[in-house]
Design an enzyme around this catalytic site. Sequence first.
Site, short mmCIF file in Angstrom:
data_model
loop_
_atom_site.label_atom_id
_atom_site.label_comp_id
_atom_site.label_asym_id
_atom_site.label_seq_id
_atom_site.Cartn_x
_atom_site.Cartn_y
_atom_site.Cartn_z
N TRP A 161 0.98 5.83 -0.56
CA TRP A 161 0.62 7.10 -1.18
C TRP A 161 1.67 7.59 -2.16
CZ3 TRP A 161 -2.53 11.81 0.06
CH2 TRP A 161 -3.82 11.45 0.48
N TYR A 170 0.85 -1.17 0.00
CA TYR A 170 0.00 0.00 0.00
C TYR A 170 0.88 1.23 0.00
CZ TYR A 170 -3.90 2.83 1.71
OH TYR A 170 -4.89 3.74 1.84
N1 LIG Z 1 -2.68 3.69 13.57
C1 LIG Z 1 -3.05 4.16 12.39
N2 LIG Z 1 -2.48 3.72 11.26
C2 LIG Z 1 -2.85 4.21 10.06
C3 LIG Z 1 -3.85 5.21 9.97
C4 LIG Z 1 -4.49 5.65 11.18
O1 LIG Z 1 -5.41 6.50 11.18
N3 LIG Z 1 -4.05 5.11 12.37
N4 LIG Z 1 -4.21 5.71 8.73
C5 LIG Z 1 -4.01 4.84 7.59
C6 LIG Z 1 -4.18 5.59 6.34
S1 LIG Z 1 -5.70 6.38 6.14
C7 LIG Z 1 -3.25 5.61 5.35
S2 LIG Z 1 -3.66 6.34 3.85
C8 LIG Z 1 -1.94 4.94 5.49
C9 LIG Z 1 -0.78 5.68 4.82
O2 LIG Z 1 0.29 4.81 4.66
P1 LIG Z 1 1.44 5.01 3.54
O3 LIG Z 1 0.83 5.39 2.24
O4 LIG Z 1 2.31 3.83 3.59
O5 LIG Z 1 2.22 6.26 4.17
P2 LIG Z 1 3.28 7.27 3.57
O6 LIG Z 1 4.06 7.77 4.74
O7 LIG Z 1 2.62 8.28 2.73
O8 LIG Z 1 4.24 6.32 2.71
C10 LIG Z 1 4.74 6.67 1.47
C11 LIG Z 1 6.20 6.20 1.36
O9 LIG Z 1 6.62 6.33 0.01
C12 LIG Z 1 7.87 7.01 -0.06
N5 LIG Z 1 7.88 7.73 -1.35
C13 LIG Z 1 7.45 8.97 -1.64
N6 LIG Z 1 7.61 9.24 -2.94
C14 LIG Z 1 8.17 8.15 -3.50
C15 LIG Z 1 8.59 7.83 -4.85
O10 LIG Z 1 8.46 8.60 -5.78
N7 LIG Z 1 9.12 6.59 -5.05
C16 LIG Z 1 9.28 5.69 -4.04
N8 LIG Z 1 9.79 4.51 -4.35
N9 LIG Z 1 8.89 5.97 -2.77
C17 LIG Z 1 8.35 7.17 -2.51
C18 LIG Z 1 7.90 7.90 1.17
O11 LIG Z 1 9.23 8.24 1.55
C19 LIG Z 1 7.17 7.03 2.20
O12 LIG Z 1 8.05 6.19 2.89
O13 LIG Z 1 -1.66 4.75 6.90
C20 LIG Z 1 -2.70 4.04 7.58
N10 LIG Z 1 -2.24 3.76 8.91
N1 LIG Z 2 -2.46 17.05 7.43
C1 LIG Z 2 -2.81 15.83 6.97
N2 LIG Z 2 -4.04 15.67 6.44
C2 LIG Z 2 -4.42 14.44 5.97
C3 LIG Z 2 -3.54 13.33 5.99
C4 LIG Z 2 -2.24 13.54 6.56
O1 LIG Z 2 -1.42 12.61 6.64
N3 LIG Z 2 -1.91 14.79 7.02
N4 LIG Z 2 -3.96 12.10 5.51
C5 LIG Z 2 -5.10 12.06 4.60
C6 LIG Z 2 -5.67 10.69 4.53
S1 LIG Z 2 -4.77 9.48 3.73
C7 LIG Z 2 -6.89 10.35 5.02
S2 LIG Z 2 -7.50 8.77 4.81
C8 LIG Z 2 -7.73 11.35 5.70
C9 LIG Z 2 -8.34 10.75 6.97
O2 LIG Z 2 -9.32 11.57 7.51
P1 LIG Z 2 -9.96 11.17 8.91
O3 LIG Z 2 -10.06 9.70 9.01
O4 LIG Z 2 -11.21 11.94 9.09
O5 LIG Z 2 -8.86 11.76 9.90
P2 LIG Z 2 -8.29 11.39 11.32
O6 LIG Z 2 -7.34 12.50 11.63
O7 LIG Z 2 -7.77 10.00 11.33
O8 LIG Z 2 -9.53 11.42 12.30
C10 LIG Z 2 -10.32 12.59 12.49
C11 LIG Z 2 -10.79 12.67 13.91
O9 LIG Z 2 -11.67 11.61 14.21
C12 LIG Z 2 -11.80 11.53 15.62
N5 LIG Z 2 -12.17 10.17 16.01
C13 LIG Z 2 -11.39 9.08 16.08
N6 LIG Z 2 -12.10 8.00 16.49
C14 LIG Z 2 -13.38 8.42 16.66
C15 LIG Z 2 -14.61 7.79 17.06
O10 LIG Z 2 -14.67 6.59 17.35
N7 LIG Z 2 -15.73 8.55 17.07
C16 LIG Z 2 -15.71 9.86 16.75
N8 LIG Z 2 -16.87 10.53 16.76
N9 LIG Z 2 -14.58 10.49 16.41
C17 LIG Z 2 -13.43 9.80 16.35
C18 LIG Z 2 -10.44 11.94 16.18
O11 LIG Z 2 -10.61 12.87 17.24
C19 LIG Z 2 -9.71 12.53 14.98
O12 LIG Z 2 -9.10 13.79 15.24
O13 LIG Z 2 -6.98 12.50 6.07
C20 LIG Z 2 -6.22 13.05 4.99
N10 LIG Z 2 -5.68 14.31 5.45
MO LIG Z 3 -5.75 7.45 4.04
#
Ligand SMILES: Nc1nc2c(c(=O)[nH]1)N[C@H]1C(S)=C(S)[C@@H](COP(=O)(O)OP(=O)(O)OC[C@H]3O[C@@H](n4cnc5c(=O)[nH]c(N)nc54)[C@H](O)[C@@H]3O)O[C@H]1N2
Ligand SMILES: Nc1nc2c(c(=O)[nH]1)N[C@H]1C(S)=C(S)[C@@H](COP(=O)(O)OP(=O)(O)OC[C@H]3O[C@@H](n4cnc5c(=O)[nH]c(N)nc54)[C@H](O)[C@@H]3O)O[C@H]1N2
Ligand SMILES: [Mo]
Length: 659
Positions: free
Chosen positions: A8, A6
């Site tokens: 980004w 997985y």
């Molecule tokens: N506990 C917990 N875990 C979560 C979440 C959470 O809410 N709580 N959120 C989840 C969510 S919503 C998401 S989307 C995921 C995100 O998880 P990831 O998508 O795995 O997170 P990133 O840190 O964006 O990882 C991108 C990696 O790609 C590398 N990269 C950037 N550009 C390039 C490129 O051009 N080439 C190559 N080869 N590498 C590159 C970066 O250095 C980085 O290490 O995490 C999930 N994990």
């Molecule tokens: N700056 C920044 N913005 C991002 C990202 C980033 O890495 N950095 N990642 C992007 C990505 S990949 C994604 S998927 C989206 C995710 O977007 P979201 O999933 O909406 O974002 P989170 O920050 O994980 O959670 C938002 C809030 O949900 C609340 N929350 C957690 N658990 C519960 C619950 O059980 N009930 C209720 N009511 N509230 C709860 C927490 O207080 C938290 O601050 O954000 C995107 N936006």
């Molecule tokens: Mo995400």
Amino acid sequence: MFGGCYGWASAGRFHHAPSHLKRFLNLFGGYVDRVGNHSFGAALGIMPYVIGRADIPALVAPWETLVGSCELIVLFGGAHLKNAQVEMNGQVRHEAATWFHKAHAAGTRFVNISPSRSDLTEAVDGEWISLRPNTDVAVMLGLAHTLLVEGLHDTAFLQRFCVGFERFADYLRGVPDGVIKDAAWAAEISSIPAERITALARQMASSRTLVATAWSVQRADHGEQPVWMTVTLAAMLGQIGLPGGGFSLGFGRAGSAPPRKVPRMAMPVGKNPVTTIVPVASVGDMLLNPGKEVEFNGRRIRYPDVKLIYAVGGNAFHHNTDLNALLRGWQRPDTVIVHEPFWTPVARHADIVLPATTTLERNDILAAESASHWIAMQKAIEPVGQARNDFDIFADLAERLGFKSAFTEDRDERAWMAWLYEQTRAQAKERGYAPPDFDTFWNDGVHAFIEEAPVHQVFMGDFRRDPDANPLKTASGRIEIFSEKIAGFNYADCPPHPTWIEPTEWLGSAQARDYPLHLLSNQPTARLHSQLDMSPLSRASKIAGREAITMHPKDAGARGIRDGDVVRVSNARGAFLAGARLSPDLRESVVQIATGAWYQAVEPGVPGSLDTHGNPNMVTMSKVTSPLAGAPTAQTVLVQIERVDDPPPMTAFDPPRFS
Ligand SMILES: Nc1nc2c(c(=O)[nH]1)N[C@H]1C(S)=C(S)[C@@H](COP(=O)(O)OP(=O)(O)OC[C@H]3O[C@@H](n4cnc5c(=O)[nH]c(N)nc54)[C@H](O)[C@@H]3O)O[C@H]1N2
Ligand SMILES: Nc1nc2c(c(=O)[nH]1)N[C@H]1C(S)=C(S)[C@@H](COP(=O)(O)OP(=O)(O)OC[C@H]3O[C@@H](n4cnc5c(=O)[nH]c(N)nc54)[C@H](O)[C@@H]3O)O[C@H]1N2
Ligand SMILES: [Mo]
């Protein structure tokens, strides 16, 4: 070969690392892929049954249709503005704050139902209703019960546009289980006073109301349920398809971008001859248990015996839950190959690391997901050191493996960009847009679709206007509040109508005696996930060199923890260090840490070793939402916290030694 990692990666539609990996492995003979995603995996699983759609990011009410019509927005999980700063493939306009202002000025009221006050901007003068984490479904059921018994639900809408409401109404009344899901019942579970729940239900019924649920709420045990219940609650209010009414998913993500019909620009990846898949949240389980059979979305799948992991563009030691289990699984395959621009945790856990360029070292096209702009990303500097583009690395490997021209189609960077652009431009033209030819675009540097054919369509407006001519792609063509298909799967963790099921861990469970704090891991303010964690911006957000964990002053006081102290956060699955930050804006018994601190164990490679930096996935669980979506449950985790007076050093940013 597991190639379904997985990630980004970075902005840019040509140098999209995961696309090149897929294209390369497909030509090589195929790979084990993953299904679903971390962002909205539970919604992705359930929504096809409920409203016949899997395009989750599009399930938002556009701001243009809200301002002036919507009187009340009830936000489960809030809508933190920092999350709206980020969009897949690049955010171009940063206007969420402006839209909140506009809506507020036009009279919209906001209610933030969340454990954290900061999930709603102060600028809209909203109301904060604090609840226990993971109890949103109970609150929604309490609201629904109030609507039902007070006759405030829209029976005409439910009859014409939905199926299965009667079965669900019986559940609300307690017919099948003897438990009436009234406001008092919901109050007991969520701790929101019953009077506030009944009053809110009446407010919602007497206003044009949008029920908006953040993705975080479904990133939890039984995450299918809050999504289904969001739709059901909105259906009972009868305003789906009306401007300013209905439901919205992921409001807290990109605010609410207007849906445009600009086609997506994406590299063709070809076809995967291998059909073996793994649900995205079960990668660790798959690596650990070759041959194990699991139930997934109505079928059984068998885990393969993975010999090689090829990961580019994602950080497996960031996104996966239960990292100690992942680490054990990760050590089983013979070989792990990673491309990385930085010395990240995933690079540290690879056998072969090929240095990749960043967006600054190559030419590319940014095409934002909301499709507002195409932007020429012109190269700023020559590649540093031996860094190469992912495309070039794969092209050379393909040459040695004998399929170079199939991989490159004899195009270089410039030719591929022009090809991608012109293909997508032709589709855009058919849809009424007028982007210029590639050379003009590249010289201009940007093309804005904003002014061309703006869309102000009301979400699900067509369906409401004529459900027979525009049926949903569900089994019945209607919104399914009861699903016969899901009933047929017979999943205890995903019953055939929205249901409150106790999460495996929550503040009301037995584990809360040993682990009395609910840990939430939100998206970081100072970075995108784990990216550029070593940069000055991200480092400046750390406390005592560790990721900041927010705690209520009372929880901290009871543990002798002061602002700025290093603390140890743990449960039976693992432990990490973090830096304490005290705030009364977070509910008591809840702690919150951003995701993405680079995992660095005291003893690298040893499962169970303490992470010195603050990665919440040391303690999250491998259990999936349910066999239906098989999605991650990162927000369902209980922990204990203690002060650490003599912490080990944090070395996650130390570069490797070369001999
Ligand atoms: N506990 C917990 N875990 C979560 C979440 C959470 O809410 N709580 N959120 C989840 C969510 S919503 C998401 S989307 C995921 C995100 O998880 P990831 O998508 O795995 O997170 P990133 O840190 O964006 O990882 C991108 C990696 O790609 C590398 N990269 C950037 N550009 C390039 C490129 O051009 N080439 C190559 N080869 N590498 C590159 C970066 O250095 C980085 O290490 O995490 C999930 N994990
Ligand atoms: N700056 C920044 N913005 C991002 C990202 C980033 O890495 N950095 N990642 C992007 C990505 S990949 C994604 S998927 C989206 C995710 O977007 P979201 O999933 O909406 O974002 P989170 O920050 O994980 O959670 C938002 C809030 O949900 C609340 N929350 C957690 N658990 C519960 C619950 O059980 N009930 C209720 N009511 N509230 C709860 C927490 O207080 C938290 O601050 O954000 C995107 N936006
Ligand atoms: Mo995400």
